[in-house]
Design a protein around this motif. Structure first.
Motif, mmCIF file in Angstrom:
data_model
loop_
_atom_site.group_PDB
_atom_site.id
_atom_site.type_symbol
_atom_site.label_atom_id
_atom_site.label_comp_id
_atom_site.label_asym_id
_atom_site.label_seq_id
_atom_site.Cartn_x
_atom_site.Cartn_y
_atom_site.Cartn_z
ATOM 1 N N GLU A 19 6.194 0.626 1.896
ATOM 2 C CA GLU A 19 4.741 0.036 1.423
ATOM 3 C C GLU A 19 3.954 -0.279 2.200
ATOM 4 O OE1 GLU A 19 4.897 -1.050 -1.633
ATOM 5 O OE2 GLU A 19 6.197 0.313 -1.960
ATOM 6 N N THR A 20 4.219 0.546 3.933
ATOM 7 C CA THR A 20 3.111 0.257 4.731
ATOM 8 C C THR A 20 2.113 1.796 4.611
ATOM 9 O OG1 THR A 20 3.543 -1.004 6.017
ATOM 10 C CG2 THR A 20 2.678 0.441 6.951
ATOM 11 N N LEU A 21 3.403 2.390 4.091
ATOM 12 C CA LEU A 21 2.538 4.186 4.166
ATOM 13 C C LEU A 21 1.767 4.303 2.751
ATOM 14 C CD1 LEU A 21 5.659 5.956 5.464
ATOM 15 C CD2 LEU A 21 3.205 5.983 6.902
ATOM 16 N N ARG A 22 2.433 4.038 1.910
ATOM 17 C CA ARG A 22 1.382 3.931 0.356
ATOM 18 C C ARG A 22 0.007 2.899 0.973
ATOM 19 N NH1 ARG A 22 6.665 2.274 -3.606
ATOM 20 N NH2 ARG A 22 7.277 4.458 -3.301
ATOM 21 N N GLY A 23 0.379 2.390 1.481
ATOM 22 C CA GLY A 23 -1.000 1.441 1.203
ATOM 23 C C GLY A 23 -2.173 2.140 1.870
ATOM 24 N N LEU A 24 -1.555 2.527 4.106
ATOM 25 C CA LEU A 24 -2.321 3.597 3.758
ATOM 26 C C LEU A 24 -3.356 5.030 2.914
ATOM 27 C CD1 LEU A 24 -0.584 3.313 7.005
ATOM 28 C CD2 LEU A 24 -3.283 2.585 6.728
ATOM 29 N N ASP A 78 9.657 -1.327 3.940
ATOM 30 C CA ASP A 78 8.611 -2.162 4.458
ATOM 31 C C ASP A 78 7.997 -1.035 5.012
ATOM 32 O OD1 ASP A 78 9.534 -4.578 3.340
ATOM 33 O OD2 ASP A 78 10.306 -5.221 6.169
ATOM 34 N N ARG A 79 8.467 0.147 5.675
ATOM 35 C CA ARG A 79 7.855 1.000 5.631
ATOM 36 C C ARG A 79 6.776 2.036 5.120
ATOM 37 N NH1 ARG A 79 7.605 1.596 11.897
ATOM 38 N NH2 ARG A 79 9.759 0.241 13.005
ATOM 39 N N ASN A 107 28.901 10.927 -0.988
ATOM 40 C CA ASN A 107 27.820 9.999 -0.148
ATOM 41 C C ASN A 107 26.525 10.360 0.551
ATOM 42 O OD1 ASN A 107 29.976 8.851 1.607
ATOM 43 N ND2 ASN A 107 31.506 10.312 1.509
ATOM 44 N N TYR A 108 25.561 11.798 -0.827
ATOM 45 C CA TYR A 108 24.470 12.332 0.283
ATOM 46 C C TYR A 108 23.959 10.791 -1.024
ATOM 47 C CZ TYR A 108 19.909 14.263 0.136
ATOM 48 O OH TYR A 108 18.138 14.255 0.826
ATOM 49 N N ARG A 109 24.169 10.555 -2.078
ATOM 50 C CA ARG A 109 23.120 9.367 -2.932
ATOM 51 C C ARG A 109 23.165 8.278 -2.620
ATOM 52 N NH1 ARG A 109 20.124 12.592 -4.673
ATOM 53 N NH2 ARG A 109 20.581 14.217 -6.578
ATOM 54 N N ALA A 110 24.489 7.805 -1.619
ATOM 55 C CA ALA A 110 24.849 6.735 -1.218
ATOM 56 C C ALA A 110 23.704 6.329 0.249
ATOM 57 C CB ALA A 110 26.093 6.872 -0.982
ATOM 58 N N LEU A 111 23.851 7.349 1.132
ATOM 59 C CA LEU A 111 22.494 7.336 2.005
ATOM 60 C C LEU A 111 21.476 7.517 1.171
ATOM 61 C CD1 LEU A 111 22.446 7.591 4.802
ATOM 62 C CD2 LEU A 111 21.961 10.647 4.684
ATOM 63 N N GLU A 112 20.906 7.690 0.781
ATOM 64 C CA GLU A 112 19.167 8.368 0.000
ATOM 65 C C GLU A 112 19.149 6.670 -0.030
ATOM 66 O OE1 GLU A 112 17.783 12.045 -2.415
ATOM 67 O OE2 GLU A 112 19.677 10.504 -3.162
ATOM 68 N N GLU A 113 20.361 5.720 -0.911
ATOM 69 C CA GLU A 113 19.804 4.759 -1.211
ATOM 70 C C GLU A 113 19.341 3.704 0.140
ATOM 71 O OE1 GLU A 113 22.896 2.579 -3.686
ATOM 72 O OE2 GLU A 113 22.701 4.796 -5.257
ATOM 73 N N THR A 114 20.522 4.071 0.735
ATOM 74 C CA THR A 114 20.971 2.882 2.090
ATOM 75 C C THR A 114 19.267 2.816 2.853
ATOM 76 O OG1 THR A 114 22.738 3.056 2.044
ATOM 77 C CG2 THR A 114 21.540 2.102 4.745
ATOM 78 N N ILE A 115 18.741 4.910 3.190
ATOM 79 C CA ILE A 115 17.533 4.784 3.807
ATOM 80 C C ILE A 115 16.995 4.385 2.953
ATOM 81 C CG2 ILE A 115 16.400 5.969 4.240
ATOM 82 C CD1 ILE A 115 19.106 8.034 4.358
ATOM 83 N N ALA A 116 16.054 4.384 1.565
ATOM 84 C CA ALA A 116 15.750 3.848 0.752
ATOM 85 C C ALA A 116 15.071 2.299 0.734
ATOM 86 C CB ALA A 116 15.425 3.870 -0.545
ATOM 87 N N GLU A 117 16.233 1.421 0.795
ATOM 88 C CA GLU A 117 16.628 -0.158 1.096
ATOM 89 C C GLU A 117 16.345 -0.551 2.791
ATOM 90 O OE1 GLU A 117 20.534 -0.468 0.697
ATOM 91 O OE2 GLU A 117 20.305 -1.364 -2.159
ATOM 92 N N ALA A 118 16.437 0.242 3.774
ATOM 93 C CA ALA A 118 16.439 -0.356 5.206
ATOM 94 C C ALA A 118 15.287 0.471 5.159
ATOM 95 C CB ALA A 118 17.436 0.633 5.971
ATOM 96 N N GLY A 119 14.219 1.392 4.643
ATOM 97 C CA GLY A 119 12.881 1.563 4.915
ATOM 98 C C GLY A 119 11.715 0.793 4.331
#
Length: 110
Positions: free
Chosen positions: A90-95, A87-88, A73-85
């Motif tokens: 990438e924005t942080l990486r750009g900074l 764009d953000r 469940n923790y690994r599935a949550l990590e995947e969900t968060i990575a997919e949902a976030g």
């Protein structure tokens, strides 16, 4: 209760069958690895890791059914968060001054 370092520790315990070997794989002392296992075992309704002492008959550790469920469940949550976030992230990486291809792994407790 659980973060990336503890999840990695659980995976290493599953792979090696040993708390000590899992700790070594993560450049962590046995004492620290055992302490984290105890924290996780006490945080959940049922233990995540079952272990037996070494000696002439060996010993070792393995994830319990609850441990497997929590890790999955923790690994599935990590995947969900990575997919949902994505764009953000990438924005942080750009900074960043020097944006890395992927974030570095930072062991828990370091």
């Amino acid at each position: 209760m659980l973060g990336p370092g503890k999840a990695d520790l659980l995976e290493h315990i599953r792979e090696t069958g040993s708390i000590a070997a899992a700790g070594r794989a993560m450049a962590m002392s046995y004492k620290r690895a055992w302490s984290l296992v105890e924290e996780m075992n006490h945080a959940f309704r049922a233990p995540l890791v079952d272990s037996s002492r070494g000696g002439a008959k060996g010993g070792g550790a393995h994830l319990t059914e609850t441990g497997e469920e929590v890790l999955a469940n923790y690994r599935a949550l990590e995947e969900t968060i990575a997919e949902a976030g994505a764009d953000r992230i990438e924005t942080l990486r750009g900074l960043l001054r020097d944006a890395p291809e992927s974030p570095p792994d930072i062991p828990e407790g370091k």
